[in-house]
Scaffold this motif. Structure first.
Motif, PDB file in Angstrom:
ATOM      1  N   ALA A  34      86.069  63.261  35.330  1.00  0.00           N
ATOM      2  CA  ALA A  34      85.602  64.394  36.129  1.00  0.00           C
ATOM      3  C   ALA A  34      84.137  64.725  35.861  1.00  0.00           C
ATOM      4  CB  ALA A  34      86.458  65.623  35.850  1.00  0.00           C
ATOM      5  N   VAL A  35      83.491  65.288  36.863  1.00  0.00           N
ATOM      6  CA  VAL A  35      82.164  65.860  36.681  1.00  0.00           C
ATOM      7  C   VAL A  35      82.305  67.092  35.792  1.00  0.00           C
ATOM      8  CG1 VAL A  35      80.255  67.040  37.843  1.00  0.00           C
ATOM      9  CG2 VAL A  35      81.284  65.014  38.878  1.00  0.00           C
ATOM     10  N   LEU A  36      81.447  67.205  34.790  1.00  0.00           N
ATOM     11  CA  LEU A  36      81.485  68.342  33.872  1.00  0.00           C
ATOM     12  C   LEU A  36      80.526  69.427  34.343  1.00  0.00           C
ATOM     13  CD1 LEU A  36      81.475  66.424  30.465  1.00  0.00           C
ATOM     14  CD2 LEU A  36      83.439  67.248  31.775  1.00  0.00           C
ATOM     15  N   VAL A  37      80.932  70.677  34.148  1.00  0.00           N
ATOM     16  CA  VAL A  37      80.121  71.821  34.543  1.00  0.00           C
ATOM     17  C   VAL A  37      80.016  72.772  33.362  1.00  0.00           C
ATOM     18  CG1 VAL A  37      79.960  73.842  36.066  1.00  0.00           C
ATOM     19  CG2 VAL A  37      80.750  71.657  36.987  1.00  0.00           C
ATOM     20  N   GLY A  38      78.849  73.346  33.165  1.00  0.00           N
ATOM     21  CA  GLY A  38      78.682  74.327  32.098  1.00  0.00           C
ATOM     22  C   GLY A  38      77.329  74.988  32.181  1.00  0.00           C
ATOM     23  N   HIS A  39      77.153  76.043  31.415  1.00  0.00           N
ATOM     24  CA  HIS A  39      75.910  76.813  31.439  1.00  0.00           C
ATOM     25  C   HIS A  39      75.012  76.392  30.288  1.00  0.00           C
ATOM     26  CE1 HIS A  39      73.757  80.053  33.376  1.00  0.00           C
ATOM     27  NE2 HIS A  39      73.404  80.524  32.195  1.00  0.00           N
ATOM     28  N   ASN A  40      73.831  75.928  30.611  1.00  0.00           N
ATOM     29  CA  ASN A  40      72.863  75.424  29.634  1.00  0.00           C
ATOM     30  C   ASN A  40      73.381  74.191  28.897  1.00  0.00           C
ATOM     31  OD1 ASN A  40      70.324  75.509  28.348  1.00  0.00           O
ATOM     32  ND2 ASN A  40      71.196  76.549  26.570  1.00  0.00           N
ATOM     33  N   ILE A  41      74.237  73.415  29.535  1.00  0.00           N
ATOM     34  CA  ILE A  41      74.813  72.251  28.853  1.00  0.00           C
ATOM     35  C   ILE A  41      73.830  71.096  28.740  1.00  0.00           C
ATOM     36  CG2 ILE A  41      77.219  72.795  29.369  1.00  0.00           C
ATOM     37  CD1 ILE A  41      77.102  70.776  31.673  1.00  0.00           C
ATOM     38  N   HIS A  42      72.831  71.032  29.620  1.00  0.00           N
ATOM     39  CA  HIS A  42      71.868  69.931  29.548  1.00  0.00           C
ATOM     40  C   HIS A  42      71.125  69.949  28.218  1.00  0.00           C
ATOM     41  CE1 HIS A  42      68.952  66.944  30.844  1.00  0.00           C
ATOM     42  NE2 HIS A  42      67.971  67.767  30.521  1.00  0.00           N
ATOM     43  N   ASP A  81      79.189  62.403  34.553  1.00  0.00           N
ATOM     44  CA  ASP A  81      78.079  63.137  35.135  1.00  0.00           C
ATOM     45  C   ASP A  81      78.325  64.625  34.941  1.00  0.00           C
ATOM     46  OD1 ASP A  81      76.897  60.769  35.972  1.00  0.00           O
ATOM     47  OD2 ASP A  81      77.795  60.860  37.973  1.00  0.00           O
ATOM     48  N   TYR A  82      77.266  65.425  35.047  1.00  0.00           N
ATOM     49  CA  TYR A  82      77.419  66.855  34.750  1.00  0.00           C
ATOM     50  C   TYR A  82      76.487  67.704  35.598  1.00  0.00           C
ATOM     51  CZ  TYR A  82      73.221  66.095  31.908  1.00  0.00           C
ATOM     52  OH  TYR A  82      71.953  65.764  31.491  1.00  0.00           O
ATOM     53  N   ILE A  83      76.869  68.980  35.739  1.00  0.00           N
ATOM     54  CA  ILE A  83      76.081  69.966  36.472  1.00  0.00           C
ATOM     55  C   ILE A  83      75.827  71.146  35.553  1.00  0.00           C
ATOM     56  CG2 ILE A  83      76.036  71.554  38.441  1.00  0.00           C
ATOM     57  CD1 ILE A  83      78.008  69.642  39.848  1.00  0.00           C
ATOM     58  N   ASP A  84      74.572  71.512  35.410  1.00  0.00           N
ATOM     59  CA  ASP A  84      74.186  72.651  34.576  1.00  0.00           C
ATOM     60  C   ASP A  84      73.969  73.859  35.478  1.00  0.00           C
ATOM     61  OD1 ASP A  84      72.968  74.491  32.839  1.00  0.00           O
ATOM     62  OD2 ASP A  84      72.004  72.897  31.682  1.00  0.00           O
ATOM     63  N   THR A  85      74.721  74.933  35.239  1.00  0.00           N
ATOM     64  CA  THR A  85      74.602  76.111  36.097  1.00  0.00           C
ATOM     65  C   THR A  85      73.388  76.978  35.769  1.00  0.00           C
ATOM     66  OG1 THR A  85      76.148  77.309  34.653  1.00  0.00           O
ATOM     67  CG2 THR A  85      77.072  76.242  36.609  1.00  0.00           C
TER      68      THR A  85
END
Length: 221
Positions: free
Chosen positions: A96-104, A126-130
């Motif tokens: 799954a694509v990972l999502v989180g706040h300030n994860i980058h 892959d990931y998305i930083d909110t």
């Protein structure tokens, strides 16, 4: 999912994803340890499953860390170590694509380091930083912490700074930000492929790379 190449930072909303969050002994991604790891699985924008566990870091938790997240040495003393928890977390997130706040800048580095240390591989999701999403969609906010976003969207912040509570909060904020983002075109940095976000500078507004200070690309507003 373990692999040989780190995942890419994405800029577009995904309806299927896993929000995750870590609590740690400190902010140094090279030498501090994970003490809680949680995740929320989302399909078609709806939460379908959760994962959460305290982790015994096999070292004392600093006082300042306990003051932030409320996790003490006594709480983790009988909990599994990371070597036991990480494979379960890896199975939960799958591809799954990972999502989180300030994860980058923070959480992904802890995951990458842990996977490389324990298994000689890395997390290739892959990931998305909110955080850059929030800066782009809500430039009028003075601060863009997760609790600031939750307050803006009238989402409860009860239990903030515990991993699972932050995951649930972040999931709701992500969906709200995605709706905001549909109203605005995404501008991409030609240097590093991160989002360009609207910033306020000494001489007025300008577009700056969300990966600043690693990337210092700017465009006129």
């Amino acid at each position: 999912m373990l692999g040989n190449k780190r995942g890419n930072k994405l800029n577009k909303y995904q309806s299927d994803y896993v929000v995750f969050d870590l609590e740690t002994t400190g902010t140094n991604t090279n030498c501090d340890a994970i003490i809680e790891i949680s995740a929320v699985k989302v399909l078609n924008g709806q939460v379908v499953d959760t994962f959460s566990s305290l982790v015994n870091p096999q070292r004392p938790i600093p006082y300042y860390a306990t003051q932030v997240n409320g996790i003490s040495d006594d709480m983790v003393s009988g909990e599994p170590v990371l070597e036991e928890i990480f494979p379960k977390f890896n199975e939960f997130i799958g591809e799954a694509v990972l999502v989180g706040h300030n994860i980058h800048s923070f959480d992904m580095k802890f995951l990458w380091n842990a996977a490389e240390y324990l298994f000689g591989k890395t997390i290739q999701n892959d990931y998305i930083d909110t955080l850059p999403m929030a800066r782009r969609c809500l430039p009028e906010l003075t601060h863009h912490r997760l609790v600031d976003l939750a307050a803006y969207y009238h989402i409860s912040t009860a239990g903030a700074h515990r991993a699972l509570n932050d995951c649930m909060m972040n999931q709701q904020c992500f969906e709200k930000l995605a709706a905001e983002g549909k109203k605005q075109p995404i501008r991409i940095c030609p240097v590093c492929n991160s989002e360009l976000i609207l910033r306020n500078g000494k001489f007025g507004k300008f577009f700056g790379c969300s990966s600043f200070p690693a990337c210092r690309y700017t465009e006129n507003f």
